[in-house]
Every structure is written in C-alpha cells, then in structure tokens.
Design an enzyme around this catalytic site. Structure first.
Site, PDB file in Angstrom:
ATOM      1  N   PRO A   2      16.075   7.996  -5.190  1.00  0.00           N
ATOM      2  CA  PRO A   2      17.382   7.757  -5.784  1.00  0.00           C
ATOM      3  C   PRO A   2      17.658   6.270  -6.003  1.00  0.00           C
ATOM      4  CG  PRO A   2      17.529   9.375  -4.045  1.00  0.00           C
ATOM      5  CD  PRO A   2      16.186   8.734  -3.940  1.00  0.00           C
ATOM      6  N   ARG A 283       4.883  -2.940  -2.576  1.00  0.00           N
ATOM      7  CA  ARG A 283       5.124  -1.621  -3.155  1.00  0.00           C
ATOM      8  C   ARG A 283       4.071  -1.260  -4.182  1.00  0.00           C
ATOM      9  NH1 ARG A 283      10.395  -0.488  -2.136  1.00  0.00           N
ATOM     10  NH2 ARG A 283       9.547   1.593  -2.297  1.00  0.00           N
TER      11      ARG A 283
END
Length: 302
Positions: A2, A283
């Site tokens: 989200p 990441r």
DNA sequence: CTAGGATCCTGTCAGC
DNA sequence: TGCTGACAGGATCCTA
C-alpha cells in the site's frame, strides 16, 4: 504494497460504507496492531475520512481519530451484514477490499491474519496484516498533526514545487535518488513501486546520486510521480476488482500499469530492452538499462 | 547532520 | 518431500 494510491483507494472505497455509521464494538486480535484505548472508539460515529501520505485517518464524532497505517502487507476489508463468514466474489454487493492484494480479499474472515475488527451495525471492517507491521492508532483529533510520523511528513506530490524537491536532492546529494524519493520526510506517498515507475518515466537511473541531477530531471521525476499516481488512483489502485481476473483467478494488479516494476526479464514497452532487477537503497529495484542511463563514472553509488 | 544497515513479522519461493 | 536461506510493495532505530 500500500502506497499513496492504494491508501487513497481504500479511503474512497470505504467512505460510502462507513461514513456516518457507528462503531458498535472493536475486537482486537493482535495487541501490536492496536495502540490506544478501545473505549475511545466504542459507540463512536465515523464523520470523516482523510489521508496524509500513506496514513489513513478516520475522524470520529467523539473527538478521537483512528490513524491507520497498512505498511507492507496491511489491508482493509468491508463485509456488509453476514458476508464475513463466507467467501465473496467481485460481483458480490456490499463488500469492498483494498490494500495489499491477497486471497483475503475473497476468503472467509476473520482469519489468522486479522488484527482488528471494527463491528458496525450493518457490517464489519477487517484490518488484516500478514506481517505485523501495520497498526491502528487512536489519538485525539486535535493531536493528529502532532503525531511524529504525520509531523515529519513531506508534502503531497501534487502540492510540491519542483524546486522544493530539487532542494531536498541537494540536501541529500550523496544518497541515491531512489533513497531520497522513498524517504517520507522528503515527499509523501512514494514507495518502492512508484519510486521505480517515476524514475523510469523521467529516464533517470535509481542509483544516480541525488546531487548530480539537474533541476529539469528532478521536475520530470515529480511530474512522473503525479501522473502515475493519479492514473493508479483512477484505475482503482489495488482492489479486488483489479486483482481478481474476470475468470475468478487472482493475478497481479500491477499488470495494468507497471512499466518496470516486477517486469524483470521482460521487454521494455518503450525500447524493447530487457528490464533488469538490481538492488538500490536496500530495496529490489527495476530498471530499463537503455531508457535509464547509468550516470557517468564517479556520479553513481550502488 | 547524513547514509547505510539491521530490524520488526509471517509467508512464499528457489535451490539443494 | 523437506529443509534452508533469501526476499517481500514500510518505516524506525542504531551506528559510523
């Protein structure tokens, strides 16, 4: 998953179901997922839904506000009347599911991932989270702006001027641009997906040192973030409708708009090169090696 | 002050 | 099949 568009989608989708409805009872299944007093929520009516960055704010008529952060795997699911004890489909009325896409969207609830249940008179709102990173926090409405996360939050992308983001880049000149975009203090709402997509839009390699970018490049990144997130919101973010295929099988809602995210090994829609997956700012990072040129020697950082 | 790594937690998937 | 380690879309805390 989200990020800003998903939280905005949750806000818009939930509104017609819970606005002006009273919370009859709160069931906390995981203490870690609920901060505050249940008594401050019971019997309160939801009178407004807001969003700041990736935080959803539900204002209550008793002077308190529910702050909900879905983090990585949170989801909010509304099931009207007696729908919670059964599986549902996209066509089922009086239900809504958004946030981290998973089979919870259609399965029986509650289940092992349910952290908090808000019982309304005509339905239930389930806060689910596979990992226990997300949370619901009860705080006085007047103190929302004082909350540490909210207080430090950067501007919403649409309210930011290119020059402001450029200034942030100068401030973090030696950090990769992707890390600057992911830091919510610099700009609110971007996560791993939209950071990668915005950088592709601007033709900027994620590992480029922020200080090496021109103001034009930074402006292009901001333009991309605004356009891509607007489009994502309009197409429904990650909801059941974008996650469940017409034949009932579940898929990847990203298929609908992602240019690079999770497309490693596939061809770039723009130039045909093979999209690569690397690591940047700690990441997983997706890049088109042709459209997003690595900066010249000495201006990069792994 | 900044940058980078570890960390919270559960589930899934690749590789042996 | 079963085990092990890597990794997952977020943000904070700790260290240098």
């Amino acid at each position: 998953m989200p990020e800003l568009p998903e939280v905005e989608t949750v806000k818009r989708g939930l509104k017609p179901f819970i606005l002006n409805k009273k919370i009859v009872q709160v069931e906390v299944k995981s203490d870690k997922g609920f901060q505050g007093a249940e008594a401050d929520v019971n019997e309160a009516r939801a009178i407004g839904l807001r969003r700041r960055g990736k935080a959803l704010l539900i204002d209550l008529d008793n002077g308190f506000t529910l702050m909900i952060h879905l983090r990585m795997t949170g989801q909010l699911i509304w099931r009207g009347a007696s729908l919670s004890e059964q599986t549902v489909s996209v066509e089922t009325e009086n239900q809504f599911a958004a946030g981290h896409p998973s089979k919870n969207f259609t399965s029986e609830l509650p289940n092992s991932q349910t952290r908090v249940i808000f019982v309304f008179s005509d339905g239930k709102l389930f806060f689910n989270d596979q990992r226990k990173f997300g949370f619901v926090k009860v705080l006085p409405t007047t103190e929302v702006e004082l909350d540490k996360f909210i207080a430090q939050l950067g501007k919403e992308p649409w309210e930011m001027q290119p020059g402001e983001l450029f200034e942030k880049c100068r401030r973090h000149a030696r950090a990769p641009i992707k890390a600057v975009l992911l830091d919510q203090k610099n700009i609110a709402g971007l996560g791993n997906i939209y950071a990668d997509e915005s950088l592709f839009y601007a033709g900027v390699h994620p590992a480029t040192m922020a200080g090496a970018l021109t103001e034009e490049q930074v402006a292009k990144i901001l333009e991309g973030a605004c356009k891509i997130m607007t489009a994502a919101i309009e197409s429904g973010g990650s909801t059941m409708a974008t996650y469940v295929r017409p034949d009932g099988t579940t898929g990847d809602y990203l298929e609908k708009f992602a240019q690079v995210f999770r497309r490693e090994g596939k061809k770039c829609y723009k130039c045909g090169s093979v999209i690569e997956k690397t690591r940047c700012a700690g990441r997983g990072t997706h890049v088109c090696p042709t459209c997003q040129k690595m900066p010249s020697e000495g201006t990069e950082r792994a």
